[in-house]
Design a protein around this motif. Structure first.
Motif, PDB file in Angstrom:
ATOM      1  N   ARG A 363      29.567  -5.215  60.559  1.00 27.02           N
ATOM      2  CA  ARG A 363      30.139  -4.924  59.208  1.00 27.02           C
ATOM      3  C   ARG A 363      31.100  -5.442  59.208  1.00 27.02           C
ATOM      4  O   ARG A 363      31.991  -6.434  58.355  1.00 27.02           O
ATOM      5  N   ARG A 367      32.899  -9.096  57.392  1.00 22.31           N
ATOM      6  CA  ARG A 367      33.787  -9.718  56.164  1.00 22.31           C
ATOM      7  C   ARG A 367      34.892 -10.443  56.309  1.00 22.31           C
ATOM      8  O   ARG A 367      35.716 -10.909  54.954  1.00 22.31           O
ATOM      9  N   GLU A 381      26.542  -9.648  52.017  1.00 21.31           N
ATOM     10  CA  GLU A 381      27.031  -9.090  50.555  1.00 21.31           C
ATOM     11  C   GLU A 381      26.135  -7.666  50.613  1.00 21.31           C
ATOM     12  O   GLU A 381      26.731  -6.603  50.323  1.00 21.31           O
ATOM     13  N   TRP A 382      25.323  -7.377  50.739  1.00 21.68           N
ATOM     14  CA  TRP A 382      24.068  -6.518  50.920  1.00 21.68           C
ATOM     15  C   TRP A 382      25.001  -5.638  52.299  1.00 21.68           C
ATOM     16  O   TRP A 382      24.779  -4.395  51.701  1.00 21.68           O
ATOM     17  N   ILE A 384      27.357  -5.728  53.370  1.00 24.51           N
ATOM     18  CA  ILE A 384      29.008  -4.999  52.460  1.00 24.51           C
ATOM     19  C   ILE A 384      28.612  -3.357  52.123  1.00 24.51           C
ATOM     20  O   ILE A 384      30.100  -2.444  52.661  1.00 24.51           O
ATOM     21  N   ALA A 385      27.764  -3.933  51.266  1.00 25.08           N
ATOM     22  CA  ALA A 385      27.539  -2.534  50.615  1.00 25.08           C
ATOM     23  C   ALA A 385      26.518  -1.563  51.248  1.00 25.08           C
ATOM     24  O   ALA A 385      26.963  -0.437  50.017  1.00 25.08           O
ATOM     25  N   ALA A 386      25.987  -1.878  51.872  1.00 24.63           N
ATOM     26  CA  ALA A 386      24.913  -0.510  52.054  1.00 24.63           C
ATOM     27  C   ALA A 386      25.358   0.334  52.871  1.00 24.63           C
ATOM     28  O   ALA A 386      26.456   0.440  53.425  1.00 24.63           O
ATOM     29  N   ASN A 387      25.104   1.986  52.190  1.00 25.53           N
ATOM     30  CA  ASN A 387      25.175   2.703  53.972  1.00 25.53           C
ATOM     31  C   ASN A 387      24.734   3.421  54.326  1.00 25.53           C
ATOM     32  O   ASN A 387      23.311   3.496  54.355  1.00 25.53           O
TER      33      ASN A 387
END
Length: 435
Positions: A363, A367, A381-382, A384-387
């Motif tokens: 990740r 970026r 995009e997923w 970068i936002a994923a937990n």
């Protein structure tokens, strides 16, 4: 009082097979199967002193002894390795609260003077980590050493996998004018690895061997080979890197302390993240090896399936380092980004903290990377936002598996030996369905 006696050390008539008896007493007996400990080498080791021949067994037995507070007895040991064991025991004691200690007692200690010839060797599988270490040390022309007995078991069902690995490593070596060393051991059959897993799984992240024993264990297996072939430096590639906060059986604190007469061991590449190791490989590909193929698959050894978590992870890493995954062993197209996302969201694979760090590393590179397709953009995009912590938690082994392991930890060995095959068959069946 628990104790382990290592005796009956012998070398076969052809000088290639090392064998000894491991005789545990007391509570530590549950962690041994009663099988003699054996290692087969591809070159003679008959001229290696007994104190060095004892190292493979000691390297694999001693961590079990330390976790059980058991003393270990052996006829003869290399003095340098005996001091290394003390250092490694201190490290494991600082890592795990279940390490209770235990002393090594030898009738004789020796300080032999091997015929070192400036050789180096590298534990090698052809994956990202070991290939990176080869690239870093290629000027030394290291012997490539591969071991059967951990991920590839001595079981005849694994003969094809072992032959595939030997063929691949031999081809890699032949193309570069390197020597190879192939070792086969029953170390994890002499140890009752199933019982160790059941007893300690709740206290480590991974299996007993990966979390506790494999750095010392795998390096120790190489001692007779290294002595016989004049190896001064033996490298094992790092799995993790500085900043990964996980207890792991192979780390700088352990591996860099392993040594015996004439040989020092080195934990290599710890200063590089996995993605940075892929960068090293990418530079090598561009400079000298345009057709290089890696082998990292969790399912097969004759190539990469392209569908398991590790294949996807490696393919994405290659892409982020500017390489086409399909040119280096991974059937991967941008359309598969959506499948990768679904697999991770649905917990298709059993992931651990290890994988969380790997994907966090990816990740970080994402970026900095401009996507080249709509599918890649959606995945970036997923991710970068994923937990990632939630994804790993959702992919943990089912409660039924954890309960079976917990019950087995407190079961007598005779009961556990009946129960474990049942648990294993249940798990295998569920894994097949998940694929």
């Amino acid at each position: 009082m628990s104790a382990i006696v290592i005796d009956g050390l012998s070398v076969s008539a052809d000088g290639r097979r090392l064998e000894c008896d491991v005789r545990p007493r007391g509570d530590v007996r549950r962690f041994f199967t009663g099988k003699p400990f054996a290692v087969t080498y591809d070159r003679p080791i008959a001229d290696v002193p007994d104190g060095v021949l004892a190292i493979p067994a000691l390297a694999n037995v001693c961590p079990v002894a330390w976790a059980s507070g058991a003393d270990v007895y052996v006829d003869e040991v290399d003095a340098t390795f005996a001091r290394a064991l003390e250092d490694v025991a201190d490290v494991l004691d600082s890592m795990y609260d279940f390490v209770e200690g235990g002393e090594l007692y030898a009738r004789r200690t020796i300080d032999p003077k091997p015929d070192t010839r400036g050789e180096s060797a590298l534990l090698f599988t052809g994956g990202v980590d070991s290939t990176c270490s080869y690239v870093r040390h290629r000027d030394e022309e290291p012997i490539l050493a591969s071991i059967r007995g951990w991920t590839i078991t001595p079981d005849p069902d694994d003969d094809r996998d072992w032959n595939d690995l030997r063929e691949r490593v031999s081809s890699f070596a032949d193309d570069r004018g390197l020597e190879t060393a192939f070792l086969e051991t029953n170390a994890l059959e002499a140890l009752d690895h199933a019982m160790l897993l059941a007893h300690y799984r709740h206290r480590v992240d991974g299996s007993w061997y990966s979390s506790v024993g494999h750095g010392l264990g795998l390096l120790g297996l190489c001692a007779p080979m290294a002595y016989a072939r004049g190896v001064e430096d033996l490298y094992v590639a790092a799995t993790h890197w500085d900043g990964v906060d996980l207890e792991w059986g192979s780390c700088p604190e352990i591996d860099d302390r392993v040594r015996w007469a004439g040989t020092r061991c080195h934990h290599d590449g710890y200063g590089l993240t996995r993605q940075e190791r892929v960068d090293v490989i990418a530079d090598y590909v561009e400079q000298a090896a345009p057709t290089l193929e890696l082998q990292t698959c969790n399912r097969r050894m004759d190539g990469n399936c392209g569908e398991c978590e590790k294949c996807y992870r490696t393919a994405v890493g290659l892409r982020l380092s500017g390489l086409d995954p399909t040119a280096h062993g991974y059937p991967f197209s941008h359309e598969e980004y959506d499948e990768l996302r679904r697999a991770m969201e649905r917990g298709r694979w059993e992931l651990g903290e290890d994988e969380r760090y790997m994907w966090a590393d990816i990740r970080d590179r994402v970026r900095e990377t401009e996507p080249t397709s709509a599918a890649e953009r959606r995945f970036f995009e997923w991710l970068i936002a994923a937990n990632l912590e939630e994804l790993v938690s959702a992919a943990e082994s089912p409660l039924s598996h954890r309960l079976l392991r917990a019950g087995a930890r407190n079961a007598p060995a005779s009961v556990y030996n009946v129960a474990y095959p049942t648990w294993k068959s249940i798990r295998s069946g569920l894994e097949r369905v998940s694929r």
